[in-house]
Design an enzyme around this catalytic site. Structure first.
Site, short mmCIF file in Angstrom:
data_model
loop_
_atom_site.label_atom_id
_atom_site.label_comp_id
_atom_site.label_asym_id
_atom_site.label_seq_id
_atom_site.Cartn_x
_atom_site.Cartn_y
_atom_site.Cartn_z
N GLU A 1 0.85 -1.20 0.00
CA GLU A 1 0.00 0.00 0.00
C GLU A 1 0.88 1.24 0.00
OE1 GLU A 1 -2.82 0.61 3.09
OE2 GLU A 1 -3.71 -1.39 2.95
N GLU B 1 -13.68 6.00 -0.71
CA GLU B 1 -14.56 5.19 0.14
C GLU B 1 -15.35 6.11 1.06
OE1 GLU B 1 -12.47 1.35 1.45
OE2 GLU B 1 -10.81 2.73 1.09
N LYS C 1 -15.96 5.09 4.88
CA LYS C 1 -14.86 4.66 5.73
C LYS C 1 -14.71 5.60 6.92
CE LYS C 1 -10.05 3.12 5.43
NZ LYS C 1 -8.85 3.00 4.57
N GLU D 1 -8.98 9.46 5.02
CA GLU D 1 -9.22 8.03 4.86
C GLU D 1 -10.27 7.74 3.78
OE1 GLU D 1 -7.77 5.32 6.24
OE2 GLU D 1 -6.30 6.71 7.10
#
Length: 315
Positions: free
Chosen positions: A177, A231, A234, A240
């Site tokens: 990642e 997202e 999230k 995030e």
């Protein structure tokens, strides 16, 4: 996933039927387990990796599909200079067995590395150009005299040094990642579309050059980018929810030259199309409700294969 029978059944149901249809190369057992607070999970991690590998071996798939786990950069007690990288002493008993497993099975050591966090936490000391792969004076490792022009490569070499300190030189490090958020809260310095575009586009340019790190120049860097989609549900800080290259409807958050690699999606049925695409391009993370949480953020870890982000697809 520490029971051999359950592990083999899981492989037979979720991996083996799809080998001929798509390219499955990796099973990741857990994510950032060793930097969590659950010592029970930590103790189960290595046995679970062994069990999954044993099941693959029984099914004669261990040469096609490797077993690993993804770690946070927080497993390091020291990361600078890169040649002095070491694992945290409190994790030594876990790391020794895991690194030995990778050495014996010829599987990569995965690390999640985000230069964004280093910049966000200390923007006055960490040069923005250094973390964004932009032209900059760089920094020198005083022990090896190797020059680093970006933080990510320095982090990779710090992990290599930590592995070497345990007595291993045949384990490859891959980035499972990395990424940069396009938005963040008011205290998340640097989380902008401009910086996100620079980070990912410059990273893509580096990958196209098949280059290695200063300490491993002959080993091309291999990276999975986080993330394909934003997202919106999230939890956590705003950043995030904003690591994606694309919005859920398939439109780009910013342009880094990858248009055309994502399957065309009807906006009114975007999630239906995403689910269909997931079924055609499977990646797996074994889990048990009692042991591990499934780690598949929609299409996040399909980034390389879906967007031709690896050297194999950029040649």
């Amino acid at each position: 996933m520490t029971d051999p029978v359950n592990a083999q059944t899981w492989i037979q149901q979720h991996v083996q039927p799809y080998i001929s249809q798509t390219k499955i190369t990796c099973i990741t057992v857990g994510n950032e387990i060793l930097t969590g607070n659950d010592t029970r999970l930590m103790s189960y991690l290595f046995p679970a990796m062994q069990t999954i590998y044993g099941a693959l071996s029984n099914l004669r798939l261990s040469r096609e599909v490797y077993v690993t786990t993804a770690h946070s950069i927080g497993i390091l007690s020291n990361s600078f200079p890169p040649s002095s990288g070491t694992f945290r002493p409190d994790l030594a008993e876990y790391m020794q067995r895991i690194v030995n497993f990778h050495s014996q099975t010829n599987s990569p050591f995965l690390i999640n590395a985000y230069p964004f966090f280093a910049y966000k936490d200390n923007p006055g000391q960490v040069p923005l150009d250094y973390v964004l792969f932009q032209p900059n004076p760089g920094t020198m490792d005083p022990i090896t005299n190797l020059k680093y022009d970006n933080m990510l490569y320095a982090q990779i070499d710090a992990v290599y040094s930590a592995i070497k300190a345990m007595g291993y030189t045949n384990v490859q490090v891959k980035i499972s990642e990395t990424g940069w958020p396009s938005r963040g809260d008011s205290n998340e310095v640097g989380a902008t579309p401009q910086n996100a575009r620079l980070y990912n586009s410059n990273l893509l340019s580096r990958l196209q050059q098949n280059e290695g790190t200063p300490a491993k120049p002959s080993v091309p860097v291999e990276i999975y980018v986080f993330a394909l989609f934003n997202e919106n549900q999230k939890p956590g800080p705003a950043s995030e929810r904003n690591y994606g290259l694309y919005y859920p409807d398939g439109t780009p958050v910013y342009d880094i030259g990858l248009q055309g690699f994502l399957p065309r999606m009807a906006y009114s049925a975007s999630w239906k199309n995403v689910r269909k695409y997931l079924n055609l391009h499977k990646v797996f993370c074994p889990f048990s409700s009692a042991y591990f949480t499934s780690y598949i953020h929609e299409l996040t870890h399909l980034m390389l294969s879906l967007l031709s982000f690896s050297r194999n697809y950029l040649s």
